[in-house]
Design an enzyme around this catalytic site. Structure first.
Site, PDB file in Angstrom:
ATOM      1  N   GLU A 425      -9.292  36.944  32.621  1.00 27.43           N
ATOM      2  CA  GLU A 425      -9.469  35.503  32.690  1.00 27.43           C
ATOM      3  C   GLU A 425      -8.977  34.975  34.043  1.00 27.43           C
ATOM      4  OE1 GLU A 425      -6.560  33.637  30.347  1.00 27.43           O
ATOM      5  OE2 GLU A 425      -7.082  31.619  31.023  1.00 27.43           O
ATOM      6  N   ASP A 498      -4.145  35.460  29.566  1.00 25.88           N
ATOM      7  CA  ASP A 498      -2.765  34.981  29.628  1.00 25.88           C
ATOM      8  C   ASP A 498      -2.152  34.922  28.226  1.00 25.88           C
ATOM      9  OD1 ASP A 498      -2.762  34.688  32.323  1.00 25.88           O
ATOM     10  OD2 ASP A 498      -3.311  32.553  32.287  1.00 25.88           O
ATOM     11  N   ASP A 500      -0.798  32.658  26.755  1.00 22.81           N
ATOM     12  CA  ASP A 500      -0.565  31.259  26.382  1.00 22.81           C
ATOM     13  C   ASP A 500      -1.734  30.770  25.520  1.00 22.81           C
ATOM     14  OD1 ASP A 500      -2.644  30.986  28.122  1.00 22.81           O
ATOM     15  OD2 ASP A 500      -1.590  29.721  29.564  1.00 22.81           O
ATOM     16  N   ASP A 502      -4.289  28.773  26.161  1.00 18.96           N
ATOM     17  CA  ASP A 502      -5.615  28.901  26.776  1.00 18.96           C
ATOM     18  C   ASP A 502      -6.113  30.338  26.723  1.00 18.96           C
ATOM     19  OD1 ASP A 502      -6.071  26.302  27.326  1.00 18.96           O
ATOM     20  OD2 ASP A 502      -5.366  26.387  29.419  1.00 18.96           O
TER      21      ASP A 502
END
Ligand code: 0RA
Length: 633
Positions: A425, A498, A500, A502
């Site tokens: 990503e 990631d 997180d 997102d």
């Protein structure tokens, strides 16, 4: 002035003794004819004739001869007559007429050598003595000093001394010889070969008249071209659409005489002929290199100056449709190559380059309309070439069944069982991953954060999405019902996002996509999720990583106090070495193999988040509000 005749007559008695010394040379030539004329077949046979014709041409180049007449006789002999100065008949130091030395001594150069751009040293130029030695008989007539001289030889040996047989009001040389059947496998001269070469020589030596008469058939030809190589190019282009009149460039530099004739046609064939001292140098060489360089430079220079948005053209594009004859005369030509038809004198390159460059540029400036036509032709050639290249590539890729996306950094290994694809990503994380990876077996495909909502899109719309297309192409096994697991280009496809929200979102999107359109990839256990560490713990110089909160607790317990803890939020916070060590290196990394259940869950989750069921979505968001804080829906 009558001494030559008188001595020749006095010589008569001593003949047998004095010509013994030439026997060595004659014997050498007859023993190894191939060494002197290349072979004893058709080529070698005609070589004898070229040797004499070249001598006459040399006389023409020196400015003394205008007419050369070749006759192919019924008895198998051939003769060459010219109106040059005549081979010198005067007495030589060796006590014989120069003529006899020329016809009996190998490499009888020196004093007799007419310097002006002899073909000698090239393909021909072995000397008249070689022709003589390989002839059953040879007769020579010379008109010189107001007299006609005559002498006859058999297999290289004079059968009588040179004698005066009459008066002459002209000058010139006549040599008639019969190739020796003891030497040659072929003894019949070919009209085709002889006429072609004589015509070529007429083009290359403007104004010289070359006549051919075939006594065997009664056929006769006269070749004479006042416009020389310009006529040659016209002839080569006859019937073809041309863009302009033939361009003629000439000059002399460091002793090299350069002549060039150029005409562009509206075709895609290039036809350039290169001659050095009248020899067709089929293997090219320095004159060819100089010509190409000078022409390319001139056209690009003109284009840069006069054409808007001009992009420099390559030599290949420039030469499409070009017809050219390049002829150089070099004092000491050097030939190399398989057939000794490659010119290697380096001074020729610079001479031709500079004469062609300046001459061509000047012509272009003086003929702007034609110049533009030529440039347009070159640009068209470039376009056609680029289009053809694209078409070829398309065919090739179609065969391979995919168009590899530009941003894919593929791995080099050809063994599918060890190849890995990381779908990463973000461009910056993608960049780090490219640096971090082992390029031998790890490929990186960076994708942008927002990929399509597969749920709503359906397959066709999904396939219009650039990121999806890149993934499909990189994996190379098709999509949907066309998906073929045996064509998958990697043994592991690893989603690296990631740690997180997102990242989780994108991971879910990808899982949904794979679940819906490449399910066998998951069923075969090819799909993985990379696990970057959540924490970096530093104590003194030692560094530890923790992949979960549990792990962090364990590490902290073990290390005690005085530790630094860093929480990683994104892959971008790691430098390439750290990324390699923690997430990509097969020795240390954690990979989660995606099961069909995981994917199914993702798909369901996704349906709830993205699908049409508003009530289900509301419920889900309420239940998961802690985890999906920043989700934008
Ligand atoms: C040596 C010196 C000179 C002319 C020739 C050879 C010569 C050879 C052949 C062979 C066929 N035709 C030829 N024409 C001339 C120069 C003689 C002088 O200085 O007068």
């Amino acid at each position: 002035m009558k001494s030559d005749v008188k001595v020749a007559e006095d010589q008569k008695s001593e003949y047998s003794a004095s010509h013994i010394e030439v026997l060595g040379d004659i014997e050498a030539v007859r023993k190894r004819p191939g060494m002197y004329i290349g072979g004893v077949g058709v080529r070698g046979l005609h070589h004898l004739l070229w040797e004499i014709v070249d001598n006459s041409i040399d006389e023409a180049l020196a400015g003394y001869c205008k007419n050369i007449k070749v006759t192919l006789h019924k008895d198998g002999s051939a003769s060459v007559e010219d109106d040059g100065r005549g081979i010198p008949t005067e007495m030589h130091e060796l006590g014989k007429p120069a003529l006899e030395i020329v016809l009996t001594k190998l490499h009888a150069g020196g004093k007799f050598d007419r310097k002006a751009y002899r073909v000698s040293g090239g393909l021909h130029g072995v000397g008249l003595s070689v022709v003589n030695a390989l002839s059953e008989w040879l007769e020579v007539r010379v008109w010189r000093n107001g007299k006609e001289y005559y002498q006859r030889y058999e297999r290289g040996v004079p059968v009588e001394p040179l004698k005066v047989v009459g008066k002459a009001d002209r000058t010139g040389t006549y040599i008639r010889f019969k190739p020796d059947e003891e030497i040659f496998e072929v003894t019949e001269f070919s009209w085709e070969i002889v006429s072609q070469r004589l015509r070529e020589l007429a083009y290359l030596n403007k104004g010289v008249k070359l006549e051919l008469y075939d006594e065997r058939t009664g056929e006769r030809r006269v070749y004479c071209y006042e416009d020389g190589i310009v006529g040659f190019v016209k002839k080569l282009n006859s019937g073809k659409p041309v863009l302009h009149d033939v361009i003629y460039l000439s000059g002399e530099k460091s002793g090299v005489i350069v002549e060039v004739a150029i005409q562009f046609t509206d075709t895609d064939v290039e036809r350039a002929l290169f001659f050095a001292n009248n020899i067709n140098t089929v293997e090219g060489g320095t004159h060819a290199a100089g010509f190409r360089a000078g022409l390319t430079r001139a056209i690009n220079e003109f284009g840069k100056k006069h054409v808007k948005k001009f992009k420099p053209l390559t030599g290949v594009d420039i030469r499409e449709g070009l017809t050219a004859v390049v002829s150089v005369k070099v004092p000491e030509p050097q030939f190399e190559g398989q057939t000794k038809t490659k010119l290697t004198n380096s001074e020729v390159r610079t001479a031709v380059d500079s004469i062609v460059y300046s001459g061509m540029l000047e012509w272009l400036e003086e003929h702007p309309n034609e110049a533009i036509k030529i440039i347009e032709k070159c640009v068209l050639a470039r376009k056609a070439r680029e289009a053809a290249k694209r078409a070829r590539e398309l065919v090739r890729k179609k065969k391979e069944g995919l168009t590899l996306p530009g941003k894919l950094a593929d791995c080099s290994s050809k063994r599918p069982e060890e190849r890995e694809l990381f779908i990463v990503e973000g461009e910056s994380a993608g960049g780090s991953a490219k640096q971090a990876r082992d390029r031998r077996f790890q490929a990186i495909l960076p994708i942008r954060g927002k990929i399509i909502n597969v749920e709503k899109a359906g397959m066709n719309r999904a396939m219009k999405n650039e990121e999806i297309r890149a993934i499909v192409a990189a994996i190379g096994a098709g999509v949907g019902k066309d998906f073929d697991i045996t064509k998958v280009r990697y043994r592991r496809v690893i989603i690296m996002t990631d740690a997180d929200v997102d990242g989780a979102h994108i991971r879910t999107l990808l899982l949904t996509f794979f679940y819906r359109y490449m399910r066998p990839l998951i069923e075969s256990g090819y799909l993985y999720i990379a696990q970057p560490p959540l924490y970096r713990i530093k104590k003194g110089k030692k560094v530890y990583y923790a992949y979960s909160d549990r792990e962090l607790e364990d590490v902290l317990k073990r290390l005690g106090d005085k530790v630094e803890v860093q929480r990683y939020k994104g892959l971008g916070e790691m430098n390439p070495e750290q990324l390699w060590e923690t997430t990509m290196n097969p020795e240390n990394r954690y990979l989660i193999q995606v099961t069909i259940e995981d994917a199914k869950k993702a798909d369901e989750l996704f349906s709830i988040l993205m699908g049409e069921d508003v009530e289900a979505r509301r419920k889900f968001i309420v239940e998961h509000s802690k985890e999906v804080k920043n989700l934008d829906i």
